[in-house]
Design a protein around this motif. Structure first.
Motif, mmCIF file in Angstrom:
data_model
loop_
_atom_site.group_PDB
_atom_site.id
_atom_site.type_symbol
_atom_site.label_atom_id
_atom_site.label_comp_id
_atom_site.label_asym_id
_atom_site.label_seq_id
_atom_site.Cartn_x
_atom_site.Cartn_y
_atom_site.Cartn_z
ATOM 1 N N VAL A 1 10.887 39.420 -37.102
ATOM 2 C CA VAL A 1 9.955 40.435 -36.594
ATOM 3 C C VAL A 1 10.711 41.536 -35.854
ATOM 4 O O VAL A 1 10.393 42.716 -35.998
ATOM 5 C CB VAL A 1 8.828 39.801 -35.746
ATOM 6 N N ALA A 2 11.728 41.183 -35.079
ATOM 7 C CA ALA A 2 12.524 42.201 -34.380
ATOM 8 C C ALA A 2 13.249 43.090 -35.381
ATOM 9 O O ALA A 2 13.462 44.278 -35.132
ATOM 10 C CB ALA A 2 13.523 41.540 -33.433
ATOM 11 N N ASP A 3 13.582 42.513 -36.517
ATOM 12 C CA ASP A 3 14.277 43.258 -37.571
ATOM 13 C C ASP A 3 13.376 44.330 -38.202
ATOM 14 O O ASP A 3 13.859 45.192 -38.915
ATOM 15 C CB ASP A 3 14.777 42.280 -38.635
ATOM 16 N N GLN A 4 12.097 44.287 -37.926
ATOM 17 C CA GLN A 4 11.152 45.275 -38.459
ATOM 18 C C GLN A 4 11.084 46.537 -37.610
ATOM 19 O O GLN A 4 10.346 47.472 -37.938
ATOM 20 C CB GLN A 4 9.746 44.663 -38.567
ATOM 21 N N CYS A 5 11.867 46.609 -36.557
ATOM 22 C CA CYS A 5 11.867 47.735 -35.626
ATOM 23 C C CYS A 5 11.906 49.079 -36.357
ATOM 24 O O CYS A 5 12.785 49.336 -37.177
ATOM 25 C CB CYS A 5 13.062 47.600 -34.686
ATOM 26 N N ALA A 6 10.952 49.930 -36.056
ATOM 27 C CA ALA A 6 10.854 51.245 -36.710
ATOM 28 C C ALA A 6 12.032 52.152 -36.363
ATOM 29 O O ALA A 6 12.438 52.973 -37.181
ATOM 30 C CB ALA A 6 9.527 51.915 -36.319
ATOM 31 N N VAL A 7 12.588 52.012 -35.164
ATOM 32 C CA VAL A 7 13.750 52.826 -34.786
ATOM 33 C C VAL A 7 14.944 52.451 -35.656
ATOM 34 O O VAL A 7 15.637 53.304 -36.196
ATOM 35 C CB VAL A 7 14.079 52.674 -33.279
ATOM 36 N N LYS A 8 15.173 51.166 -35.818
ATOM 37 C CA LYS A 8 16.271 50.694 -36.663
ATOM 38 C C LYS A 8 16.084 51.170 -38.093
ATOM 39 O O LYS A 8 17.015 51.671 -38.735
ATOM 40 C CB LYS A 8 16.360 49.169 -36.627
ATOM 41 N N LYS A 9 14.869 51.052 -38.589
ATOM 42 C CA LYS A 9 14.588 51.495 -39.962
ATOM 43 C C LYS A 9 14.827 52.995 -40.131
ATOM 44 O O LYS A 9 15.328 53.442 -41.155
ATOM 45 C CB LYS A 9 13.165 51.129 -40.361
ATOM 46 N N ALA A 10 14.474 53.776 -39.109
ATOM 47 C CA ALA A 10 14.692 55.227 -39.182
ATOM 48 C C ALA A 10 16.185 55.553 -39.239
ATOM 49 O O ALA A 10 16.608 56.433 -39.991
ATOM 50 C CB ALA A 10 14.042 55.921 -37.988
ATOM 51 N N ILE A 11 16.979 54.828 -38.462
ATOM 52 C CA ILE A 11 18.428 55.043 -38.483
ATOM 53 C C ILE A 11 18.991 54.666 -39.852
ATOM 54 O O ILE A 11 19.794 55.398 -40.428
ATOM 55 C CB ILE A 11 19.114 54.221 -37.376
ATOM 56 N N GLN A 12 18.554 53.524 -40.364
ATOM 57 C CA GLN A 12 19.050 53.061 -41.658
ATOM 58 C C GLN A 12 18.661 54.002 -42.793
ATOM 59 O O GLN A 12 19.382 54.123 -43.775
ATOM 60 C CB GLN A 12 18.536 51.653 -41.946
ATOM 61 N N ALA A 13 17.539 54.695 -42.647
ATOM 62 C CA ALA A 13 17.083 55.616 -43.698
ATOM 63 C C ALA A 13 17.893 56.920 -43.706
ATOM 64 O O ALA A 13 17.799 57.696 -44.641
ATOM 65 C CB ALA A 13 15.596 55.929 -43.519
ATOM 66 N N GLN A 14 18.671 57.137 -42.668
ATOM 67 C CA GLN A 14 19.489 58.337 -42.528
ATOM 68 C C GLN A 14 18.680 59.614 -42.789
ATOM 69 O O GLN A 14 18.849 60.289 -43.799
ATOM 70 C CB GLN A 14 20.701 58.272 -43.454
ATOM 71 N N PRO A 15 17.785 59.947 -41.849
ATOM 72 C CA PRO A 15 16.955 61.141 -42.032
ATOM 73 C C PRO A 15 17.788 62.420 -42.093
ATOM 74 O O PRO A 15 18.904 62.465 -41.588
ATOM 75 C CB PRO A 15 16.052 61.138 -40.794
ATOM 76 N N VAL A 16 17.219 63.425 -42.701
ATOM 77 C CA VAL A 16 17.858 64.735 -42.789
ATOM 78 C C VAL A 16 17.585 65.476 -41.484
ATOM 79 O O VAL A 16 16.451 65.494 -40.997
ATOM 80 C CB VAL A 16 17.290 65.537 -43.988
ATOM 81 N N PHE A 17 18.604 66.091 -40.914
ATOM 82 C CA PHE A 17 18.444 66.885 -39.705
ATOM 83 C C PHE A 17 18.573 68.353 -40.071
ATOM 84 O O PHE A 17 19.523 68.743 -40.752
ATOM 85 C CB PHE A 17 19.517 66.516 -38.663
ATOM 86 N N GLU A 18 17.614 69.148 -39.622
ATOM 87 C CA GLU A 18 17.660 70.591 -39.837
ATOM 88 C C GLU A 18 17.643 71.257 -38.468
ATOM 89 O O GLU A 18 16.696 71.076 -37.706
ATOM 90 C CB GLU A 18 16.461 71.049 -40.662
#
Length: 135
Positions: free
Chosen positions: A110-127
């Motif tokens: 359940v801790a592995d479902q952390c949305a912050v971790k998932k966002a980092i792993q997804a490598q969002p585009v920064f503009e």
């Protein structure tokens, strides 16, 4: 869907962010010219990882009516000494001996479902751009 935040500069090395009705304050340590009146932005980022995992752990326990007394998360952040880049984050969920063994691995999942971790792993585009205010 976009969520807007406003970043302001109240003085010195302080930088604040308004999110809805909340203001998150940051500062730099004295060694970086700040007053150390609040966490640095990077430490705030790191804290978001652990607190995000924590809300998932708390929700898991609440759903099962398990007490959260004695549960904590120890977070160790490892920075690559050559690059200065965050290389690894370790999260240990500390539970008291009375915590049911059948739920211990489930806490990890359940801790592995952390949305912050998932966002980092997804490598969002920064503009990043400059916009003239009021234009």
């Amino acid at each position: 869907m976009a969520m807007e935040m406003t970043v302001t500069f109240p003085g010195g090395k302080k930088v604040d962010t308004r999110i809805g009705n909340h203001v998150i304050r940051t500062d730099q340590p004295v060694s970086n010219g700040g007053e150390d009146s609040a966490p640095s932005p990077f430490n705030l980022f790191l804290a978001a990882i652990g607190t995000c995992a924590g809300i998932y752990v708390a929700g898991f326990c609440q759903k099962r009516e398990l007490p959260t007394d004695g549960i904590s998360i120890r977070q160790r952040n490892h920075v690559d000494p050559e690059t200065g880049v965050l290389a690894r984050v370790e999260l240990d969920i500390l539970v008291p001996p009375s915590f049911p063994e059948k739920y211990r691995e489930a806490l990890v999942r359940v801790a592995d479902q952390c949305a912050v971790k998932k966002a980092i792993q997804a490598q969002p585009v920064f503009e990043v751009k400059t916009v003239v205010a009021g234009a």
